[in-house]
Scaffold this motif. Structure first.
Motif, mmCIF file in Angstrom:
data_model
loop_
_atom_site.group_PDB
_atom_site.id
_atom_site.type_symbol
_atom_site.label_atom_id
_atom_site.label_comp_id
_atom_site.label_asym_id
_atom_site.label_seq_id
_atom_site.Cartn_x
_atom_site.Cartn_y
_atom_site.Cartn_z
ATOM 1 N N LEU A 1 -2.048 6.091 5.242
ATOM 2 C CA LEU A 1 -2.551 5.567 3.981
ATOM 3 C C LEU A 1 -3.146 6.712 3.161
ATOM 4 C CD1 LEU A 1 -2.295 2.450 3.472
ATOM 5 C CD2 LEU A 1 -2.407 3.011 5.893
ATOM 6 N N THR A 2 -3.047 6.594 1.838
ATOM 7 C CA THR A 2 -3.562 7.652 0.974
ATOM 8 C C THR A 2 -5.044 7.484 0.659
ATOM 9 O OG1 THR A 2 -2.951 6.432 -1.022
ATOM 10 C CG2 THR A 2 -1.288 7.912 -0.072
ATOM 11 N N TYR B 1 0.834 -1.185 0.000
ATOM 12 C CA TYR B 1 0.000 0.000 0.000
ATOM 13 C C TYR B 1 0.881 1.253 0.000
ATOM 14 C CZ TYR B 1 -3.616 -3.325 1.308
ATOM 15 O OH TYR B 1 -4.477 -4.396 1.328
ATOM 16 N N TYR C 1 -5.119 7.208 8.331
ATOM 17 C CA TYR C 1 -5.434 7.733 7.001
ATOM 18 C C TYR C 1 -5.131 9.226 6.966
ATOM 19 C CZ TYR C 1 -8.668 9.876 3.629
ATOM 20 O OH TYR C 1 -9.228 10.646 2.638
ATOM 21 N N ILE D 1 -0.353 4.347 12.721
ATOM 22 C CA ILE D 1 -0.770 4.198 11.326
ATOM 23 C C ILE D 1 -2.211 4.707 11.219
ATOM 24 C CG2 ILE D 1 -1.190 2.567 9.434
ATOM 25 C CD1 ILE D 1 0.892 0.716 10.701
ATOM 26 N N THR E 1 1.968 4.947 1.038
ATOM 27 C CA THR E 1 1.781 5.740 2.249
ATOM 28 C C THR E 1 2.693 6.960 2.201
ATOM 29 O OG1 THR E 1 3.521 4.591 3.475
ATOM 30 C CG2 THR E 1 1.293 3.655 3.601
ATOM 31 N N THR F 1 4.901 9.609 5.129
ATOM 32 C CA THR F 1 5.321 9.821 6.509
ATOM 33 C C THR F 1 6.118 11.125 6.548
ATOM 34 O OG1 THR F 1 6.573 8.985 8.403
ATOM 35 C CG2 THR F 1 7.334 8.321 6.215
ATOM 36 N N ILE G 1 2.682 6.997 9.910
ATOM 37 C CA ILE G 1 2.514 6.399 8.583
ATOM 38 C C ILE G 1 1.048 6.561 8.208
ATOM 39 C CG2 ILE G 1 2.675 4.275 7.223
ATOM 40 C CD1 ILE G 1 4.746 3.271 9.268
#
Length: 248
Positions: free
Chosen positions: A221-222, A138, A202, A200, A140, A142, A219
């Motif tokens: 997620l897009t 996936y 979104y 972690i 990501t 950061t 971190i």
């Protein structure tokens, strides 16, 4: 005179002989009868009086009893050894099937790519492994585009999180900041560092020109649906760790 005496004596003898012959003879005793039969070769007394026959009968009865002891008693089918064994086995609780630990060779990694988003923020790959096999990758982010070169161990630098191994929480918690989204999965560094409150989540501001694109070190997620997939992986496989390995 002598003649009279003689005649008297002869008369007495005759009377005695007559009495002896006319009296019934007494029966011999049991021992006498046995001896008499033995002498005459006629040992055929009744079985109830035959000691030899009594002994033979007792011996035969004992032998018959011994033979009955050698023959196993017939057991009802419900009590045969096989049936009893089956009943005992079926009544005992069965051992549970061995369950393979879900965390063996399950882990996550974060590595760099050569890609950036439209705002120049580097794209990193979050890779998911189950039993040593890669099952998901996936994109990501950061840190932020302008903080990539800052001290990654310094608190408040907003740089990407430092390299090293992190433990991963088994379930997410509610997000406490709009830029974190609704769900936040905590991760904990297993090494000395000044960075805290990492996790972690979104990124609601991904590729938006609002100055909030990227993270402060977490971190992200897009896509929110991809975060749900990552959380499902964590719940299912319970990864042992997250390994961060960035080139700077």
């Amino acid at each position: 005179m002598l003649l009279k005496i003689t005649l008297s004596l002869l008369g007495c003898v005759g009377v005695f002989v007559y009495i002896s012959q006319t009296q019934p003879k007494s029966s011999p005793s049991f021992d006498q009868q046995l001896e008499l039969n033995h002498v005459q070769g006629n040992f055929e007394s009744k079985p109830s009086l035959n000691i030899k026959n009594l002994s033979t009968q007792k011996q035969q009865q004992w032998q018959d009893f011994q033979e009955t002891q050698k023959t196993p008693l017939k057991t009802p089918l419900s009590l045969t050894q096989e049936t009893v064994t089956q009943e005992i086995t079926s009544s005992q609780p069965k051992s549970p099937e061995p369950i393979e630990p879900v965390a063996i060779n399950n882990y996550m990694t974060l590595t760099a790519t050569e890609k950036t988003n439209q705002l120049g923020n580097p794209i990193y790959h979050l890779q998911l492994y189950a039993k040593g096999q890669l099952i998901g990758v996936y994109p990501t982010v950061t840190g932020k585009a302008k903080t990539q070169g800052k001290n990654r161990h310094q608190a408040g630098s907003k740089a990407p999180l430092p390299n090293g191994r992190y433990s991963v929480a088994s379930t997410p918690v509610a997000g406490t900041d709009p830029e974190v989204g609704q769900l936040f999965l905590p991760i904990e560094p297993q090494f000395a560092t000044g960075r805290t409150a990492l996790g972690i989540h979104y990124d609601p501001s991904f590729e938006k020109s609002n100055g909030e694109d990227g993270t402060e070190g977490c971190i992200a997620l897009t896509d929110e649906s991809q975060l749900q997939q990552v959380l499902l992986y964590v719940q299912t496989y319970q990864p042992e760790y997250l390994e961060v390995n960035l080139p700077f």
